[in-house]
Design a protein around this motif. Structure first.
Motif, mmCIF file in Angstrom:
data_model
loop_
_atom_site.group_PDB
_atom_site.id
_atom_site.type_symbol
_atom_site.label_atom_id
_atom_site.label_comp_id
_atom_site.label_asym_id
_atom_site.label_seq_id
_atom_site.Cartn_x
_atom_site.Cartn_y
_atom_site.Cartn_z
ATOM 1 N N TYR A 35 0.841 -1.187 0.000
ATOM 2 C CA TYR A 35 0.000 0.000 0.000
ATOM 3 C C TYR A 35 0.882 1.244 0.000
ATOM 4 O O TYR A 35 1.960 1.247 0.594
ATOM 5 C CB TYR A 35 -0.906 0.047 1.229
ATOM 6 N N GLN A 37 0.727 5.230 1.183
ATOM 7 C CA GLN A 37 -0.036 6.163 1.996
ATOM 8 C C GLN A 37 0.596 7.544 1.924
ATOM 9 O O GLN A 37 1.649 7.784 2.513
ATOM 10 C CB GLN A 37 -0.136 5.696 3.452
ATOM 11 N N GLN A 41 -3.680 10.921 4.020
ATOM 12 C CA GLN A 41 -4.591 10.066 3.252
ATOM 13 C C GLN A 41 -4.616 8.652 3.818
ATOM 14 O O GLN A 41 -3.731 8.261 4.579
ATOM 15 C CB GLN A 41 -4.141 9.998 1.783
ATOM 16 N N GLY A 42 -5.634 7.899 3.428
ATOM 17 C CA GLY A 42 -5.654 6.486 3.780
ATOM 18 C C GLY A 42 -4.768 5.695 2.835
ATOM 19 O O GLY A 42 -4.426 6.161 1.742
ATOM 20 N N PRO A 43 -4.354 4.510 3.232
ATOM 21 C CA PRO A 43 -3.525 3.673 2.352
ATOM 22 C C PRO A 43 -4.248 3.324 1.055
ATOM 23 O O PRO A 43 -5.446 3.043 1.059
ATOM 24 C CB PRO A 43 -3.280 2.414 3.201
ATOM 25 N N PHE A 45 -4.147 0.762 -2.300
ATOM 26 C CA PHE A 45 -3.657 -0.555 -2.702
ATOM 27 C C PHE A 45 -2.804 -0.469 -3.952
ATOM 28 O O PHE A 45 -3.220 0.118 -4.953
ATOM 29 C CB PHE A 45 -4.866 -1.461 -2.945
ATOM 30 N N GLN A 48 -0.950 -7.167 -4.826
ATOM 31 C CA GLN A 48 -0.886 -8.285 -3.879
ATOM 32 C C GLN A 48 -0.180 -9.465 -4.513
ATOM 33 O O GLN A 48 -0.423 -9.785 -5.688
ATOM 34 C CB GLN A 48 -2.297 -8.708 -3.464
ATOM 35 N N GLY A 58 -3.710 -2.583 -8.159
ATOM 36 C CA GLY A 58 -4.467 -1.350 -8.063
ATOM 37 C C GLY A 58 -4.146 -0.428 -9.227
ATOM 38 O O GLY A 58 -3.467 -0.806 -10.188
ATOM 39 N N ASN A 59 -4.629 0.806 -9.135
ATOM 40 C CA ASN A 59 -4.450 1.766 -10.217
ATOM 41 C C ASN A 59 -3.104 2.486 -10.119
ATOM 42 O O ASN A 59 -3.045 3.702 -9.924
ATOM 43 C CB ASN A 59 -5.602 2.774 -10.210
ATOM 44 N N LEU A 88 4.512 7.032 2.573
ATOM 45 C CA LEU A 88 4.803 5.897 3.445
ATOM 46 C C LEU A 88 4.333 4.639 2.704
ATOM 47 O O LEU A 88 3.161 4.554 2.318
ATOM 48 C CB LEU A 88 4.065 6.044 4.779
ATOM 49 N N LEU A 90 3.512 0.795 2.849
ATOM 50 C CA LEU A 90 3.144 -0.201 3.839
ATOM 51 C C LEU A 90 3.029 -1.579 3.218
ATOM 52 O O LEU A 90 2.498 -1.731 2.113
ATOM 53 C CB LEU A 90 1.801 0.165 4.475
ATOM 54 N N PHE A 108 -0.021 -5.243 9.423
ATOM 55 C CA PHE A 108 0.796 -4.263 8.718
ATOM 56 C C PHE A 108 2.161 -4.107 9.371
ATOM 57 O O PHE A 108 2.304 -4.227 10.592
ATOM 58 C CB PHE A 108 0.108 -2.893 8.726
ATOM 59 N N GLY A 109 3.142 -3.807 8.535
ATOM 60 C CA GLY A 109 4.441 -3.400 9.037
ATOM 61 C C GLY A 109 4.424 -1.922 9.381
ATOM 62 O O GLY A 109 3.412 -1.229 9.177
ATOM 63 N N SER A 110 5.553 -1.425 9.880
ATOM 64 C CA SER A 110 5.654 -0.017 10.256
ATOM 65 C C SER A 110 5.908 0.888 9.058
ATOM 66 O O SER A 110 5.847 2.107 9.186
ATOM 67 C CB SER A 110 6.763 0.175 11.286
ATOM 68 N N ARG A 113 9.351 5.044 4.861
ATOM 69 C CA ARG A 113 9.088 6.432 4.468
ATOM 70 C C ARG A 113 10.026 6.787 3.331
ATOM 71 O O ARG A 113 11.229 6.870 3.530
ATOM 72 C CB ARG A 113 9.312 7.361 5.659
#
Lengths: 117, 112
Positions: A35, A37, A41-43, A45, A48, A58-59, A88, A90, A108-110, A113
């Motif tokens: 992901y 981020q 904003q939200g993460p 995609f 996968q 994803g796009n 970031l 993820l 999720f990992g940390s 950045r």
């Protein structure tokens, strides 16, 4: 029990360069999702990986590519970096590919950045 | 297109002042709804999964509820350590948005 491990934690790159980010999934998990981020904003995609293949995407442009290894770890590669790629990144691990369903969500990992200058 | 909308974007509370965060969604093929907590510069930390309308889950000062169109995260008597961004995500199979579709989050600040 180790959770999801991502490396490096921080990275600064110049426009046009290429970057590789790494992820080791939680023990017992075989599926890795990436992901992006952006700040505030939200993460979003990216893609996968399951059974060493990209299962969903994803796009995001083809500049974003990935790989999954036999030990389930994964890499995210970004070519020709743009300033807008600063975010970031993820990694989330889970089990069972796209059919995953669990009471415990995705782990999720940390994150890494990435700053592009 | 599937969408997840969280409100408010930011919420400032005094310690002990209870409130609720909202997550509304329009998703086809919903498999579940997740709440995550995210601290600055960190990855999301799992809080709850809800699967069906009417379901409720509780953890310490947090309680999550689900209807057919929205979910609420109720925070009772919050403490400063509850300050974080709370993310809502819907889980579905397939699609270009992936299995987890996130809202933008609600940034909660709790002042002592």
């Amino acid at each position: 029990d180790a959770g999801v491990t991502q490396s490096p934690t921080h990275l600064i790159k110049t426009r046009g360069q290429q970057v590789t980010l790494r992820c080791s999934p939680k023990s017992g998990h075989d599926t890795v999702s990436w992901y992006q981020q952006a700040l505030g904003q939200g993460p979003q995609f990216i893609f996968q990986y399951y059974e060493e293949e990209e299962r969903q995407r994803g796009n995001f442009p083809d500049r974003f590519s990935g790989h999954q290894f036999p030990n389930y770890s994964s890499e995210l590669n970004v070519n020709a970096l743009l300033l807008g790629d600063s975010a970031l990144y993820l990694c989330a691990s889970s089990r069972g590919g796209t059919g995953y369903q669990s009471n415990y969500g995705y782990t999720f990992g940390s994150g890494t950045r990435l700053t592009v200058v | 297109e599937d969408q997840v909308t969280q409100s408010p974007e930011a919420l400032r509370l005094q310690e002990g002042e209870s409130s609720s965060l909202n997550c509304s969604y329009t998703v086809s093929g919903l498999r579940g709804l997740f709440w995550y907590r995210q601290d600055p510069g960190k990855g999301p930390e799992f809080l709850f999964t809800l699967y069906s309308a009417g379901e409720e889950k509780e953890k310490e000062r947090l309680k999550a509820t689900l209807t057919k169109k929205e979910s609420f995260l109720h925070i009772t008597a919050p403490k400063p350590e509850d300050s974080a961004t709370y993310l809502c995500a819907v889980h579905k199979y397939g699609g270009s948005q992936g299995n987890l579709i996130f809202g933008k989050g609600t940034k909660l600040s709790v002042k002592p």
